[in-house]
Design a protein around this motif. Structure first.
Motif, short mmCIF file in Angstrom:
data_model
loop_
_atom_site.label_atom_id
_atom_site.label_comp_id
_atom_site.label_asym_id
_atom_site.label_seq_id
_atom_site.Cartn_x
_atom_site.Cartn_y
_atom_site.Cartn_z
N ASN A 86 0.81 -1.21 0.00
CA ASN A 86 0.00 0.00 0.00
C ASN A 86 0.85 1.27 0.00
N GLU A 87 2.13 1.12 0.28
CA GLU A 87 3.02 2.27 0.27
C GLU A 87 3.47 2.64 -1.15
N PHE A 88 2.92 1.93 -2.13
CA PHE A 88 3.17 2.26 -3.52
C PHE A 88 1.90 2.87 -4.13
N THR A 89 2.07 3.74 -5.09
CA THR A 89 0.93 4.29 -5.80
C THR A 89 0.38 3.24 -6.76
N SER A 90 -0.73 3.56 -7.42
CA SER A 90 -1.33 2.61 -8.36
C SER A 90 -0.41 2.33 -9.54
N ASP A 91 0.56 3.21 -9.78
CA ASP A 91 1.53 3.01 -10.85
C ASP A 91 2.74 2.21 -10.40
N GLY A 92 2.73 1.75 -9.13
CA GLY A 92 3.84 0.96 -8.63
C GLY A 92 5.00 1.79 -8.12
N VAL A 93 4.78 3.10 -7.90
CA VAL A 93 5.82 3.99 -7.40
C VAL A 93 5.75 4.03 -5.88
N ALA A 94 6.92 3.97 -5.23
CA ALA A 94 6.96 3.99 -3.77
C ALA A 94 6.40 5.31 -3.25
N LYS A 95 5.54 5.23 -2.23
CA LYS A 95 4.91 6.41 -1.65
C LYS A 95 5.27 6.52 -0.17
N ILE A 96 5.70 7.71 0.25
CA ILE A 96 6.04 7.96 1.65
C ILE A 96 5.03 8.94 2.22
N ARG A 97 4.46 8.58 3.36
CA ARG A 97 3.53 9.48 4.05
C ARG A 97 4.34 10.30 5.07
N LEU A 98 4.39 11.60 4.86
CA LEU A 98 5.21 12.48 5.69
C LEU A 98 4.35 13.55 6.35
N LEU A 138 0.81 10.27 15.89
CA LEU A 138 0.26 9.84 14.61
C LEU A 138 1.21 8.90 13.89
N VAL A 139 2.50 9.17 13.97
CA VAL A 139 3.49 8.28 13.35
C VAL A 139 3.50 6.93 14.07
N ALA A 140 3.48 6.97 15.41
CA ALA A 140 3.46 5.72 16.19
C ALA A 140 2.22 4.89 15.90
N ASP A 141 1.10 5.57 15.61
CA ASP A 141 -0.16 4.88 15.31
C ASP A 141 -0.29 4.49 13.84
N ASP A 142 0.80 4.61 13.07
CA ASP A 142 0.84 4.22 11.67
C ASP A 142 -0.04 5.10 10.79
N GLN A 143 -0.26 6.36 11.21
CA GLN A 143 -0.96 7.31 10.36
C GLN A 143 0.00 7.96 9.35
N ALA A 144 1.30 7.74 9.56
CA ALA A 144 2.32 8.26 8.65
C ALA A 144 3.57 7.43 8.80
N ASP A 145 4.45 7.49 7.79
CA ASP A 145 5.72 6.77 7.86
C ASP A 145 6.78 7.60 8.59
N LEU A 146 6.78 8.91 8.34
CA LEU A 146 7.76 9.82 8.93
C LEU A 146 7.05 11.07 9.41
N GLY A 147 7.66 11.73 10.41
CA GLY A 147 7.11 12.99 10.88
C GLY A 147 8.23 13.91 11.32
N ILE A 148 8.02 15.21 11.19
CA ILE A 148 8.98 16.21 11.66
C ILE A 148 8.26 17.12 12.64
N TYR A 149 8.81 17.24 13.83
CA TYR A 149 8.17 18.03 14.90
C TYR A 149 9.25 18.77 15.68
N ASN A 277 7.84 2.48 13.22
CA ASN A 277 8.64 1.27 13.43
C ASN A 277 8.46 0.26 12.30
N ASP A 278 7.25 0.16 11.74
CA ASP A 278 7.01 -0.80 10.67
C ASP A 278 7.51 -0.31 9.32
N SER A 279 7.79 1.00 9.21
CA SER A 279 8.21 1.57 7.93
C SER A 279 9.71 1.84 7.84
N LYS A 280 10.38 1.81 8.98
CA LYS A 280 11.75 2.32 9.03
C LYS A 280 12.74 1.55 8.15
N ASP A 281 12.44 0.29 7.85
CA ASP A 281 13.39 -0.52 7.07
C ASP A 281 13.07 -0.56 5.59
#
Length: 293
Positions: A86-98, A138-149, A277-281
């Motif tokens: 699901n972290e890829f778009t419909s075109d198969g491109v990797a997608k990062i939620r930031l 939100l990042v811990a709850d898997d609402q995003a892969d990365l966050g800046i705060y 944690n699930d996205s970091k690798d």
């Protein structure tokens, strides 16, 4: 049933955890007879009894306990696989939620995103603004892969890396009694109206943030979240405002404003990059982390 399948294992796990076929059926949005049939077919396929049926419900047999443990592990891997896909778009491109707070979006990310995407053609980024106090959760709850705060210390319960620092200062109109000052403490400006929406966003959280560095709360008659709008309000004499230095400089000359350094220790802010944690690798997330830090 010729082989084990995911839906049957999900039903079996539900039956073990709910200790009831009827409750498992409710959990899986099925009728009880369908659940009972699937469990019978499962036992026939395995040639082993995996559920002990009794008047109070069901319990796993020793073979069923082993199957439950393996099924839980398998279903988790399936879930992680689905998440990774699901972290890829419909075109198969990797997608990062930031997720990032507004100061980061305006000050740092335009240049960062330009340089990153220029060398990462097969990655897309879904960037969403959020508040610093919400982002680690939100990042811990898997609402995003990365966050800046920004925060005084890294948030607990999630992996964070030091990112960047900035400074906030006081913006005043030209000709204001304070406009000739090059630096001051916020305490020195408390006799004047201050536009709201501070670092930490609400007045109460701001007062907790600055602690005893001011002797009384500021006078706040107007709350303005957008930085450009806040500077326009300052231009019209509706109050003074606390604005990040790198953002304020975009409006000073065109609006006739002056930026005054705040000597308060809280005026320097530390930003952190946190990762799910699930996205970091994943390769895409690792590439963005390395690029940002």
């Amino acid at each position: 049933m010729k082989k084990l399948d995911i839906p049957t294992l999900e039903i079996f796990v539900a039956a073990v955890e709910e200790k009831s076929l009827s409750k498992a059926a409710e959990r899986e949005n099925l009728v009880t007879s369908a659940v009972s049939k699937r469990m019978t077919e499962l036992e026939r396929h395995l040639g082993k009894a995996v559920l002990l049926r009794h008047g109070r419900g069901v319990d796993p047999t020793p073979a069923g306990i082993l199957l439950y443990q393996r099924a839980k592990s398998l279903l988790r891997h399936v879930k992680l696989t689905e998440k990774a896909i699901n972290e890829f778009t419909s075109d198969g491109v990797a997608k990062i939620r930031l997720l990032a707070n507004p100061s980061t979006v305006l000050q740092f990310l335009p240049i960062e995103m330009k340089s990153f995407l220029a060398k990462s053609k097969n990655i897309s980024i879904d960037l969403v603004e959020s508040h610093s106090y919400d982002i680690p959760r939100l990042v811990a709850d898997d609402q995003a892969d990365l966050g800046i705060y920004h925060a005084d210390y890294p948030a607990s319960g999630i992996l964070s890396y030091p990112y960047k620092k900035d400074r906030v200062g006081l913006v005043v109109p030209n000709g204001h009694p304070l406009s000739n000052a090059t630096e001051l403490f916020l305490e020195d400006a408390l006799e004047y109206d201050l536009l709201g929406y501070f670092p930490r966003h609400s007045l109460g959280q701001f007062l907790d943030y600055v602690g005893k560095s001011i002797s009384r709360p500021p006078i706040v008659k107007l709350q303005v979240s957008n930085f450009e709008t806040r500077c326009r309000m300052i231009q019209e004499g509706l109050g003074l405002g606390i604005v990040p230095q790198n953002i304020a400089k975009n409006y000073l000359s065109q609006m006739g404003l002056v930026f005054i350094n705040l000597r308060d220790t809280w005026a320097e802010r530390q930003f952190y990059l946190c990762v799910n944690n699930d996205s970091k690798d994943t390769d895409a997330v690792q590439k963005l982390i390395k690029h940002l830090i």
